[in-house]
Design an enzyme around this catalytic site. Structure first.
Site, PDB file in Angstrom:
ATOM      1  N   ASP A 144       0.982  -1.288  -0.005  1.00 38.49           N
ATOM      2  CA  ASP A 144       0.055  -0.015  -0.069  1.00 38.49           C
ATOM      3  C   ASP A 144       0.808   1.209   0.069  1.00 38.49           C
ATOM      4  O   ASP A 144       0.266   2.369  -0.178  1.00 38.49           O
ATOM      5  CB  ASP A 144      -1.051   0.007   0.966  1.00 38.49           C
ATOM      6  CG  ASP A 144      -0.312   0.105   2.575  1.00 38.49           C
ATOM      7  OD1 ASP A 144       0.969  -0.074   2.592  1.00 38.49           O
ATOM      8  OD2 ASP A 144      -0.927   0.019   3.721  1.00 38.49           O
ATOM      9  N   GLU A 145       2.114   1.185   0.283  1.00 42.06           N
ATOM     10  CA  GLU A 145       2.904   2.154   0.273  1.00 42.06           C
ATOM     11  C   GLU A 145       3.297   2.924  -0.944  1.00 42.06           C
ATOM     12  O   GLU A 145       3.576   4.023  -1.076  1.00 42.06           O
ATOM     13  CB  GLU A 145       4.484   1.925   0.967  1.00 42.06           C
ATOM     14  CG  GLU A 145       4.435   1.493   2.298  1.00 42.06           C
ATOM     15  CD  GLU A 145       5.676   1.184   3.087  1.00 42.06           C
ATOM     16  OE1 GLU A 145       6.290   2.173   2.491  1.00 42.06           O
ATOM     17  OE2 GLU A 145       5.859   0.303   3.791  1.00 42.06           O
ATOM     18  N   TYR A 169      12.065   2.791  -1.336  1.00 39.55           N
ATOM     19  CA  TYR A 169      11.383   1.452  -1.318  1.00 39.55           C
ATOM     20  C   TYR A 169       9.967   1.643  -2.118  1.00 39.55           C
ATOM     21  O   TYR A 169       9.839   0.825  -3.055  1.00 39.55           O
ATOM     22  CB  TYR A 169      11.062   1.046  -0.003  1.00 39.55           C
ATOM     23  CG  TYR A 169      10.113  -0.086   0.251  1.00 39.55           C
ATOM     24  CD1 TYR A 169      10.214  -1.212  -0.528  1.00 39.55           C
ATOM     25  CD2 TYR A 169       9.006   0.134   0.883  1.00 39.55           C
ATOM     26  CE1 TYR A 169       9.223  -2.174  -0.378  1.00 39.55           C
ATOM     27  CE2 TYR A 169       7.944  -0.761   0.971  1.00 39.55           C
ATOM     28  CZ  TYR A 169       8.209  -2.078   0.338  1.00 39.55           C
ATOM     29  OH  TYR A 169       7.143  -2.884   0.155  1.00 39.55           O
ATOM     30  N   LYS A 173       8.763  -0.256  -5.587  1.00 43.58           N
ATOM     31  CA  LYS A 173       7.373  -1.044  -5.983  1.00 43.58           C
ATOM     32  C   LYS A 173       6.572  -0.483  -6.748  1.00 43.58           C
ATOM     33  O   LYS A 173       5.901  -1.296  -7.339  1.00 43.58           O
ATOM     34  CB  LYS A 173       6.929  -1.443  -4.296  1.00 43.58           C
ATOM     35  CG  LYS A 173       7.752  -2.068  -3.341  1.00 43.58           C
ATOM     36  CD  LYS A 173       7.842  -3.655  -4.027  1.00 43.58           C
ATOM     37  CE  LYS A 173       6.714  -4.377  -4.175  1.00 43.58           C
ATOM     38  NZ  LYS A 173       6.905  -5.824  -4.488  1.00 43.58           N
TER      39      LYS A 173
END
Length: 367
Positions: A144-145, A169, A173
């Protein structure tokens, strides 16, 4: 709900990152609760641990391959030799703090590695017989980030929320998610995407919040909490997540994204206090309550304020919902770490201790 023994369930599943925290939970379930053969591909970096596979490790339907997804020829060999019916792609560098200290590894693994896997899968898939091509799935597991962060009263992330990653990060993603969608739209590769909230549970590497706090507390060390501890996360038990991943692989629609959440928003400070309360009961300190060890430290750069997941799609379309409440799941997690000290000691290598000093040693107590 369709059972996991349905006619469409794959016989051979290639799982990348299957010795990691989420990957090992998935592999344990696949071996224990399905008839599938699992080809477990993991580079065994610092966070990969074959001991996390437990009974599945030596099962005849579990095949382990120590390979790196950055190695394209190795991936071609895996598809050629093992002939999977599905791919579940979990291999990733996944820790925000490590990405701040060294972002290059995150781009190499999460972006370039995913591109390698997509190309190897596409070439393999295109050469399959029509019926096998129709059944094949490439399931990409993400976070969800990628959506960025939310204000206190903002609605939760949906599958249509625009991407706004904040850390190296989450940016890596997000890049991998875009590649997966592009391979679907450009080449027709039958992909599935899932974006999950923060996972917790047994066998989690002790750099993450919950195991770090449990283990520091047991050793009487400070419990470092970023800022004022008011950052909010939605917490998902890893066993619930693995069940959701299986459900999406079984019945999800190709090209579709499914958000997976635990329906358990908590501030970091609330999580730490809950851990301390469990430890006060299960392993009391002679010198006082565990919460006395809490220490507020300088916040990390670009720390997202709040994540929240709207899981309406997977709930309505695939009839999935988490089975573990945060209260019951956290209790079970604390008990697991208390009962598995040998596993903890083996993963706490010198390299891990050096990283703790790199990440927290320079922060100091927050003013």
């Amino acid at each position: 709900m369709v059972s996991f023994t349905s006619i469409n369930w794959p016989n051979r599943i290639l799982v990348t990152g299957g010795a990691g925290f989420i990957g090992s939970a998935l592999v344990r379930q696949l071996i224990a609760e399905t008839d599938s053969t699992v080809i477990n591909v993991d580079a065994l970096t610092y966070a990969g641990n074959p001991e996390s596979l437990a009974e599945a490790r030596h099962h005849p339907r579990h095949v382990f391959e120590q390979e790196d997804i950055r190695n394209r020829p190795a991936l071609d060999r895996l598809f050629r030799e093992h002939r999977p019916d599905a791919v579940m792609h979990l291999a990733a560098e996944s820790h925000v703090d490590r990405s701040i200290e060294g972002p290059a590894a995150f781009i190499e693994t999460n972006v370039t590695g995913t591109q390698n896997l997509l190309e190897a899968a596409r070439e393999y898939w295109q050469a399959l017989e029509p019926a096998a091509r129709e059944r094949f799935r490439f399931h990409h597991i993400s976070t969800d980030e990628v959506y960025g962060d939310l204000g206190p009263n903002d609605p939760a992330f949906t599958e249509e929320t625009p991407y706004a990653p904040s850390s190296p990060y989450s940016a890596s993603k997000a890049g991998s998610d875009h590649l997966v969608r592009a391979w679907h739209h450009t080449y027709g590769l039958p992909v599935l995407l899932t974006n999950c909230s923060n996972n917790y549970g047994p066998y989690q590497f002790p750099e993450k919040l919950i195991p770090l706090m449990i283990l520091n507390a047991l050793e009487g060390k400070p419990l470092p909490v970023y800022g004022q501890g008011d950052n909010v996360r939605d917490w998902l038990h890893v066993e619930d997540h693995a069940q959701a991943l299986r459900r999406v692989l079984e019945a999800g629609r190709p090209g579709r994204t499914y958000n997976i959440g635990g329906r358990a928003e908590r501030t970091n400070l609330e999580v730490v206090h809950a851990i301390c309360a469990h430890l006060d009961e299960l392993r009391p300190r002679p010198s006082g309550r565990h919460e006395a060890l809490i220490q507020f430290v300088t916040d990390r750069p670009g720390h997202d304020r709040r994540y929240a997941i709207d899981d309406s799609r997977i709930s309505q379309e695939l009839d999935w919902q988490p089975q573990e409440s945060f209260e019951s799941g956290l209790r079970r997690t604390v008990e697991w770490y208390l009962e598995n000290t040998e596993w903890v000691q083996r993963v706490q290598s010198g390299a891990y201790r050096e990283w703790l000093e790199t990440n927290y040693g320079h922060r100091g107590v927050a003013e």
